[in-house]
Design a protein around this motif. Structure first.
Motif, PDB file in Angstrom:
ATOM      1  N   GLY A   1       0.792  -1.220   0.000  1.00  0.00           N
ATOM      2  CA  GLY A   1       0.000   0.000   0.000  1.00  0.00           C
ATOM      3  C   GLY A   1       0.826   1.273   0.000  1.00  0.00           C
ATOM      4  N   HIS A   2       2.127   1.164   0.264  1.00  0.00           N
ATOM      5  CA  HIS A   2       2.994   2.348   0.290  1.00  0.00           C
ATOM      6  C   HIS A   2       3.619   2.575  -1.082  1.00  0.00           C
ATOM      7  N   SER A   3       3.642   3.820  -1.519  1.00  0.00           N
ATOM      8  CA  SER A   3       4.213   4.154  -2.826  1.00  0.00           C
ATOM      9  C   SER A   3       5.704   4.447  -2.744  1.00  0.00           C
ATOM     10  N   GLU A   4       6.223   4.625  -1.523  1.00  0.00           N
ATOM     11  CA  GLU A   4       7.640   4.946  -1.345  1.00  0.00           C
ATOM     12  C   GLU A   4       8.211   4.164  -0.161  1.00  0.00           C
ATOM     13  N   TYR A   5       9.530   4.154  -0.073  1.00  0.00           N
ATOM     14  CA  TYR A   5      10.211   3.556   1.073  1.00  0.00           C
ATOM     15  C   TYR A   5      10.141   4.547   2.236  1.00  0.00           C
ATOM     16  N   ARG A   6       9.365   4.182   3.282  1.00  0.00           N
ATOM     17  CA  ARG A   6       9.214   5.129   4.397  1.00  0.00           C
ATOM     18  C   ARG A   6       9.018   4.418   5.750  1.00  0.00           C
ATOM     19  N   ILE A   7       9.354   3.133   5.836  1.00  0.00           N
ATOM     20  CA  ILE A   7       9.149   2.410   7.084  1.00  0.00           C
ATOM     21  C   ILE A   7      10.451   2.347   7.863  1.00  0.00           C
ATOM     22  N   ALA A   8      10.539   3.119   8.943  1.00  0.00           N
ATOM     23  CA  ALA A   8      11.701   3.057   9.834  1.00  0.00           C
ATOM     24  C   ALA A   8      11.548   1.827  10.719  1.00  0.00           C
ATOM     25  N   HIS A   9      12.616   1.041  10.839  1.00  0.00           N
ATOM     26  CA  HIS A   9      12.485  -0.241  11.540  1.00  0.00           C
ATOM     27  C   HIS A   9      13.752  -0.584  12.316  1.00  0.00           C
ATOM     28  N   HIS A  10      13.603  -1.517  13.231  1.00  0.00           N
ATOM     29  CA  HIS A  10      14.742  -2.119  13.932  1.00  0.00           C
ATOM     30  C   HIS A  10      14.672  -3.610  13.657  1.00  0.00           C
ATOM     31  N   LYS A  11      15.507  -4.063  12.701  1.00  0.00           N
ATOM     32  CA  LYS A  11      15.440  -5.461  12.251  1.00  0.00           C
ATOM     33  C   LYS A  11      13.975  -5.800  11.941  1.00  0.00           C
ATOM     34  N   ASP A  12      13.513  -6.953  12.480  1.00  0.00           N
ATOM     35  CA  ASP A  12      12.109  -7.317  12.336  1.00  0.00           C
ATOM     36  C   ASP A  12      11.437  -7.374  13.713  1.00  0.00           C
ATOM     37  N   ILE A  13      11.971  -6.570  14.647  1.00  0.00           N
ATOM     38  CA  ILE A  13      11.403  -6.502  16.003  1.00  0.00           C
ATOM     39  C   ILE A  13      11.268  -5.044  16.435  1.00  0.00           C
ATOM     40  N   THR A  14      10.726  -4.222  15.558  1.00  0.00           N
ATOM     41  CA  THR A  14      10.639  -2.781  15.827  1.00  0.00           C
ATOM     42  C   THR A  14       9.822  -2.486  17.080  1.00  0.00           C
TER      43      THR A  14
END
Length: 518
Positions: free
Chosen positions: A117-130
């Motif tokens: 659903g996102h048109s751009e890269y905008r997900i800030a994360h910490h590995k896969d345990i944000t």
């Protein structure tokens, strides 16, 4: 017990508010009630991250707003969407100040992900345990503030409102605190407060098969409903398309949306990649579309699950981004280097809930709410991936700002003690467990991804029988957490079914066969 601020729930929503208000007023007492350990919440299990506009060269608030509105299928409150998206970067900066860590790329900038659903890269994360990392940072900060008291293993039974208090007009909706049970001792006591925040999380356990932890039993929504708060949009249940399939039927481990953002593709039992047949965005379509597509594939084939194929991906990169997912798959004897991951949709997120305005006020005076238990208008008919942590941060901040400028004198009311005279300790715990499984089966079979009016009405009939038995048990039994949770789940189930029957148009995560235009 008297507190200046009572917070029910210890996820990102409740902790963010508690930390902010405690920092502002060092002389005021903040009490956090949480029914499990202090770090157990839906926040802890949020893998993907926080959706925020950080790379303004390629991304923009306008794009994030547009993506959110598209996912919400015309039912979002546009002003709420604008507010939440625009405030995102400031709230993210506060997380950094509190010590939350987020992944960076080789250039030293935040390594932003992309999800459905996102048109751009905008997900800030910490590995896969944000979520786990955010929870850690917030709890660390909360423990540094002496005016915050956290009460783990304490269960909020009911909100105290006018109808509990002699001489008060029961129709004058006002909240004064909550009845709380110490689960270790069984003692039930009152916490009086002038400002009460519901931040109690989701409802996933109502369906049984869910990505939510065992505590997600809809307690806050049910309590607010009993207190006569307005509850809206309960029909919009988001099913996550890719929960790890468990042959025992208890799948709960989430294979993050970000894995598809990383390039994983969905295949049916014959190995065919089916998502391009349903949506031009293929695996990166919004969750409702992907879940409905998988549901259709399973109905056509009779299979119990589909597959997520990661075998073509950069494995070094995958293990760096998703170490927890990689290890979990290995525990299930799935080596993603060579094996496809069996997945199935599972109940994931409630887009509706307790109705609140833009500062988190419910329709009951002194009662505020934020996080997954609320209906803010941000998600509309379907939540855009990774907007939930963002919503919790923004609304916790708005409630803090409002209460920091408000009179916070605890009202002088005489709240009666909890009365359990005439009740007995139940001997037949099997009744609770049996009815719990029955409720979950009803919701999965009749109120799932694809619904019909006939199924919904059948669900009501079955639920009526169980509800009558549980209410009788509640009246005659000494309170227990499991009994209260079951009662709450039944209330939530009713709300979902009633509001599903009221909706005559398919939108977002709600799909009813009887609403299809001929």
């Amino acid at each position: 017990m008297i507190s200046d601020y009572l917070v029910i729930g210890s996820g990102v929503a409740g902790l963010t508010f508690a930390v902010k208000i405690a920092e502002k007023f060092s002389d005021r007492k903040v009490v956090i009630v949480t029914k499990a350990s202090e770090d157990e919440s839906n926040t802890k299990y949020a893998q993907g991250g926080v959706a925020i506009v950080l790379n303004k060269e390629e991304d923009s608030f306008k794009k994030h707003i547009k993506d959110t509105l598209i996912a919400g299928d015309g039912l979002c409150n546009k002003e709420v969407v604008k507010m939440v998206v625009n405030e995102g970067p400031d709230r993210f900066e506060e997380l950094l100040l509190w010590g939350a860590n987020f992944d960076a790329n080789d250039a030293g900038k935040f390594d932003l992900g992309k999800e459905g659903g996102h048109s751009e890269y905008r997900i800030a994360h910490h590995k896969d345990i944000t979520g786990f990392e955010i929870e850690r940072a917030l709890l660390t900060r909360a423990h540094q503030l002496p005016n915050i008291s956290i009460l783990p293993h304490h269960f909020a039974i009911d909100l105290v409102t006018n109808h509990h208090i002699e001489g008060k007009d029961p129709d004058d909706l006002c909240c004064y605190g909550a009845y709380v049970m110490n689960q270790n001792t069984g003692e039930i006591f009152t916490i009086k407060s002038n400002s009460i925040l519901l931040a109690s999380g989701g409802i996933g356990r109502v369906y049984g098969h869910t990505t939510n932890p065992v505590i997600a039993t809809g307690d806050g929504v049910a309590m607010a409903h009993r207190a006569k708060a307005r509850i809206r949009d309960m029909e919009f249940i988001q099913f996550h398309p890719t929960a790890l399939y468990d042959a025992k039927g208890e799948s709960s481990f989430l294979i993050s949306e970000a894995v598809r953002g990383f390039g994983a593709i969905l295949r049916n039992g014959k190995g065919y990649r089916f998502m391009p047949d349903y949506d031009e965005r293929a695996e990166l379509a919004s969750r409702d579309i992907v879940s409905q597509s998988i549901d259709n594939e399973l109905k056509k084939s009779g299979d119990s699950h589909v597959y997520l194929d990661c075998t073509h991906l950069d494995m070094d990169g995958f293990m760096a981004h998703f170490p927890n997912i990689y290890e979990k798959c290995l525990e299930h004897h799935i080596d993603i280097k060579t094996d496809w991951i069996p997945v199935v949709p599972a109940c994931h997120y409630l887009c509706g809930g307790v109705d609140v305005d833009m500062i988190g006020k419910t329709t009951i005076d002194n009662l505020y709410a934020c996080g997954e238990c609320t209906r803010t208008g941000l998600h509309g008919a379907n939540r855009l991936a990774s907007n939930s942590l963002l919503e919790a941060l923004v609304y916790a901040h708005n409630i803090y700002k409002h209460l920091a400028e408000s009179d916070n004198t605890v009202k002088d009311v005489n709240i009666p003690d909890w009365n359990d005279d005439g009740t007995v300790i139940p001997k037949e715990h099997v009744l609770v467990q049996h009815n719990l499984k029955q409720v979950q089966a009803i919701m999965r079979d009749y109120v799932g991804i694809v619904r019909s009016n006939k199924r919904l009405k059948s669900a009501l009939k079955h639920l009526d029988v169980i509800s009558s038995e549980v209410e009788d048990l509640y009246k005659e039994s000494r309170i227990s957490t499991t009994l209260c949770e079951l009662r709450n789940m039944i209330s939530v189930a009713y709300l979902i079914i009633w509001q599903s029957l009221e909706r005559t148009e398919n939108k977002g995560g709600y799909y009813n066969l009887d609403n299809i235009k001929k």
